[in-house]
Design a protein around this motif. Sequence first.
Motif, mmCIF file in Angstrom:
data_model
loop_
_atom_site.group_PDB
_atom_site.id
_atom_site.type_symbol
_atom_site.label_atom_id
_atom_site.label_comp_id
_atom_site.label_asym_id
_atom_site.label_seq_id
_atom_site.Cartn_x
_atom_site.Cartn_y
_atom_site.Cartn_z
ATOM 1 N N ARG A 1 -9.455 -7.384 54.210
ATOM 2 C CA ARG A 1 -8.772 -8.683 54.090
ATOM 3 C C ARG A 1 -7.418 -8.655 54.789
ATOM 4 N NH1 ARG A 1 -9.661 -10.744 47.870
ATOM 5 N NH2 ARG A 1 -11.865 -11.214 48.075
ATOM 6 N N ARG A 2 -6.679 -7.558 54.603
ATOM 7 C CA ARG A 2 -5.380 -7.449 55.279
ATOM 8 C C ARG A 2 -5.544 -7.456 56.788
ATOM 9 N NH1 ARG A 2 -1.785 -3.019 51.945
ATOM 10 N NH2 ARG A 2 -1.719 -4.180 50.007
ATOM 11 N N LYS A 3 -6.550 -6.751 57.263
ATOM 12 C CA LYS A 3 -6.795 -6.710 58.708
ATOM 13 C C LYS A 3 -7.141 -8.104 59.234
ATOM 14 C CE LYS A 3 -9.460 -4.274 62.192
ATOM 15 N NZ LYS A 3 -10.491 -3.263 62.446
ATOM 16 N N GLU B 1 -9.915 -4.793 50.252
ATOM 17 C CA GLU B 1 -8.511 -5.191 50.412
ATOM 18 C C GLU B 1 -8.018 -4.878 51.822
ATOM 19 O OE1 GLU B 1 -4.838 -6.768 49.531
ATOM 20 O OE2 GLU B 1 -6.645 -6.852 48.320
ATOM 21 N N LYS B 2 -8.404 -3.711 52.355
ATOM 22 C CA LYS B 2 -8.008 -3.344 53.721
ATOM 23 C C LYS B 2 -8.610 -4.297 54.742
ATOM 24 C CE LYS B 2 -7.195 1.590 53.112
ATOM 25 N NZ LYS B 2 -7.636 2.944 53.477
#
Length: 90
Positions: free
Chosen positions: A38-40, A35-36
Amino acid sequence: MPSPASACTSAPGPATTAPPPDPRSSGHGDAASEEKSRRKAILIRAGIHILGTHLFAGSVLLLFALGNRHWTPSPNERRADVLCPAPSGH
C-alpha cells in the motif's frame, strides 16, 4: 453389463487433504507485506501526480514565454510612445 449406478462411482483412493499451514507465514507477515504494498502504491501515485503537475505548470509557463516573445504592441500603444516620449533625463 454393469449397472448405471456402479459406473458413476469412482474407485476409492487416497483422501486428499489440504497441507497444514506453514507456521512461519502467520497472519502478521501478510499484514506487513500488504502495508508495504500500500505504501509503495501511494508513493507511485504521489509521484505521478507531482510529475503531472510539474508538466502542466511547465507547459503553461512555456505558453506565457512564447506569447510574450511574439507580442507586438497595438497601434494605439505605439502612438502613445511617439506622442509622449519618456523623459530623457536632461
